[in-house]
Motif scaffolding. Structure first.
Motif, PDB file in Angstrom:
ATOM      1  N   HIS A 267      -9.618  12.877   5.976  1.00 37.93           N
ATOM      2  CA  HIS A 267      -8.648  12.466   4.988  1.00 37.93           C
ATOM      3  C   HIS A 267      -8.540  11.290   4.279  1.00 37.93           C
ATOM      4  O   HIS A 267      -7.640  10.939   3.423  1.00 37.93           O
ATOM      5  CB  HIS A 267      -7.204  12.613   6.081  1.00 37.93           C
ATOM      6  N   VAL A 268      -9.431  10.327   4.734  1.00 36.07           N
ATOM      7  CA  VAL A 268      -9.507   9.026   3.981  1.00 36.07           C
ATOM      8  C   VAL A 268     -10.596   9.396   2.905  1.00 36.07           C
ATOM      9  O   VAL A 268     -11.732   9.586   3.425  1.00 36.07           O
ATOM     10  CB  VAL A 268      -9.681   7.885   5.057  1.00 36.07           C
TER      11      VAL A 268
ATOM     12  N   LEU B  88      -4.740  16.649  11.825  1.00 36.79           N
ATOM     13  CA  LEU B  88      -4.444  15.299  11.822  1.00 36.79           C
ATOM     14  C   LEU B  88      -3.386  14.764  12.697  1.00 36.79           C
ATOM     15  O   LEU B  88      -3.114  14.047  13.466  1.00 36.79           O
ATOM     16  CB  LEU B  88      -4.341  14.422  10.388  1.00 36.79           C
ATOM     17  N   ASN B  89      -2.071  15.747  12.215  1.00 38.69           N
ATOM     18  CA  ASN B  89      -0.834  15.467  12.834  1.00 38.69           C
ATOM     19  C   ASN B  89      -0.912  15.534  14.504  1.00 38.69           C
ATOM     20  O   ASN B  89      -0.632  14.878  15.114  1.00 38.69           O
ATOM     21  CB  ASN B  89      -0.084  16.250  12.557  1.00 38.69           C
ATOM     22  N   ASP B  90      -1.884  16.642  14.844  1.00 37.22           N
ATOM     23  CA  ASP B  90      -1.998  16.982  16.167  1.00 37.22           C
ATOM     24  C   ASP B  90      -2.730  15.573  16.923  1.00 37.22           C
ATOM     25  O   ASP B  90      -2.622  15.095  18.075  1.00 37.22           O
ATOM     26  CB  ASP B  90      -2.965  18.108  16.436  1.00 37.22           C
TER      27      ASP B  90
ATOM     28  N   VAL C 272      -0.949   6.450   7.938  1.00 31.56           N
ATOM     29  CA  VAL C 272      -2.368   6.671   7.556  1.00 31.56           C
ATOM     30  C   VAL C 272      -2.909   7.370   6.360  1.00 31.56           C
ATOM     31  O   VAL C 272      -3.751   7.026   5.788  1.00 31.56           O
ATOM     32  CB  VAL C 272      -3.189   7.109   8.919  1.00 31.56           C
ATOM     33  N   VAL C 273      -1.809   8.289   5.963  1.00 32.23           N
ATOM     34  CA  VAL C 273      -2.201   9.040   4.581  1.00 32.23           C
ATOM     35  C   VAL C 273      -0.600   9.053   3.974  1.00 32.23           C
ATOM     36  O   VAL C 273      -0.244  10.269   3.608  1.00 32.23           O
ATOM     37  CB  VAL C 273      -2.676  10.490   4.996  1.00 32.23           C
TER      38      VAL C 273
ATOM     39  N   TRP D 258       0.785  -1.160   0.016  1.00 37.16           N
ATOM     40  CA  TRP D 258       0.065  -0.107   0.129  1.00 37.16           C
ATOM     41  C   TRP D 258       1.032   1.345  -0.194  1.00 37.16           C
ATOM     42  O   TRP D 258       0.748   2.177  -0.980  1.00 37.16           O
ATOM     43  CB  TRP D 258      -0.910   0.050   1.204  1.00 37.16           C
ATOM     44  N   HIS D 259       1.833   1.282   0.771  1.00 36.37           N
ATOM     45  CA  HIS D 259       2.861   2.661   0.857  1.00 36.37           C
ATOM     46  C   HIS D 259       3.428   2.672  -0.516  1.00 36.37           C
ATOM     47  O   HIS D 259       3.650   3.703  -1.116  1.00 36.37           O
ATOM     48  CB  HIS D 259       3.752   2.014   1.999  1.00 36.37           C
TER      49      HIS D 259
END
Length: 308
Positions: A298-299, A249-251, A219-220, A39-40
């Motif tokens: 984000h997804v 998202l990072n937070d 995740v992203v 996936w990556h």
């Protein structure tokens, strides 16, 4: 072009530090692990690291760490560079794992500042020099004072980069932005500087960083890779937009100790079973709900997200 010059060209962009998935019986889920690697790569991740902080190395035996590294190397199969984490609080273990990484054909080794021991700068120099001298592959030093309780000083790193040609870069999980600026001043602007602090990924690119080793890539991965790609292409506004788009998202992914929020998020996405080995555990249900709400932004496919 020498091997080290080649590595300096290849080891740029988003180096994703992949989690180590576990089954509910706490055995390693190698099937999900291999799926994550595919996936990556499909998502544009530039290089892959395993058994770093995000991979829970202190929860793995040495034999498990080697097997995870071997599995990753085989699955990657040369499609992108591979830079496993080989550091430990134990010097002999670090030597063994770094030599093992070389033997299996890793492109570089990511070696953390020893944690818990709190060695002096002189001791850190001796440790890293011994590791670098024991192998030919490139070494990326990993400085994360929030985890190790020891900060590798810029002067120590500069001395290492001068005395050890195969120490080619550093992952700085260091919120002191003056410190990371001085890394390139003292070590030279061709020294590879990676951000390990999510909110500093963009700023480090702006001062000449080589990329980032960001847990959020779990995740992203495409967005984290594109943060580098847009900057490299000179699309500064797009890179800046991504920087701010990712901030919330990072937070939330660091409101509990990494990789607990990441594993919760990946479980919601159906990528892994959301399991950590004790003494780590998943975040509270309240935080998981918050992660779910932000992750949905984000997804791309909201129906990928499942409840735990």
């Amino acid at each position: 072009m020498t091997m080290l010059d080649d590595a300096k060209q290849k080891l740029r962009g988003s180096i994703a530090p992949i989690v180590t998935p576990f089954h509910h019986d706490y055995t390693i889920d190698f099937s999900s692990f291999e799926n994550l690697i595919d996936w990556h790569i499909d998502s544009g991740t530039h290089a892959i690291s395993v058994t770093g902080t995000t991979g829970e190395p202190s929860s793995l035996t040495i034999e498990e760490r080697v097997r995870v590294m071997e599995t990753a190397k085989k699955k990657i199969n040369g499609r992108v560079p591979f830079a496993p984490g080989t550091g430990s609080t134990n010097h002999q273990e670090t030597l063994y794992l770094t030599k093992t990484a070389q033997e299996m054909g890793a492109d570089a080794a990511l070696v953390i500042v020893p944690y818990y021991n709190k060695p002096s700068q002189h001791a850190l120099y001796k440790h890293f020099k011994a590791v670098a001298d024991s192998v030919d592959i490139p070494i990326i030093v990993y400085n994360i004072p929030g985890r190790t309780a020891t900060n590798l000083h810029v002067d120590t790193l500069a001395r290492l980069s001068e005395d050890c040609p195969n120490i080619i870069g550093v992952k700085e999980s260091n919120k002191d932005f003056e410190h990371v600026n001085r890394v390139l001043l003292k070590c030279g602007r061709d020294f590879l500087l990676y951000s390990g602090i999510e909110l500093l990924c963009y700023p480090m690119l702006a001062i000449g960083g080589a990329g980032h080793i960001s847990a959020t890539a779990n995740v992203v991965p495409k967005k984290i890779a594109d943060l580098y790609n847009t900057w490299k292409a000179g699309e500064i506004d797009k890179a800046l937009d991504l920087h701010f788009d990712l901030m919330e998202l990072n937070d939330v992914l660091f409101k509990d100790t990494n990789p607990a929020p990441l594993k919760a998020a990946l479980g919601m996405m159906g990528k892994i079973e959301p399991v950590l080995r004790m003494p780590m555990d998943l975040p509270t249900q309240e935080l998981q709900n918050e992660i779910r709400d932000i992750l949905k932004q984000h997804v791309a496919l909201s129906d990928e997200i499942t409840t735990n």
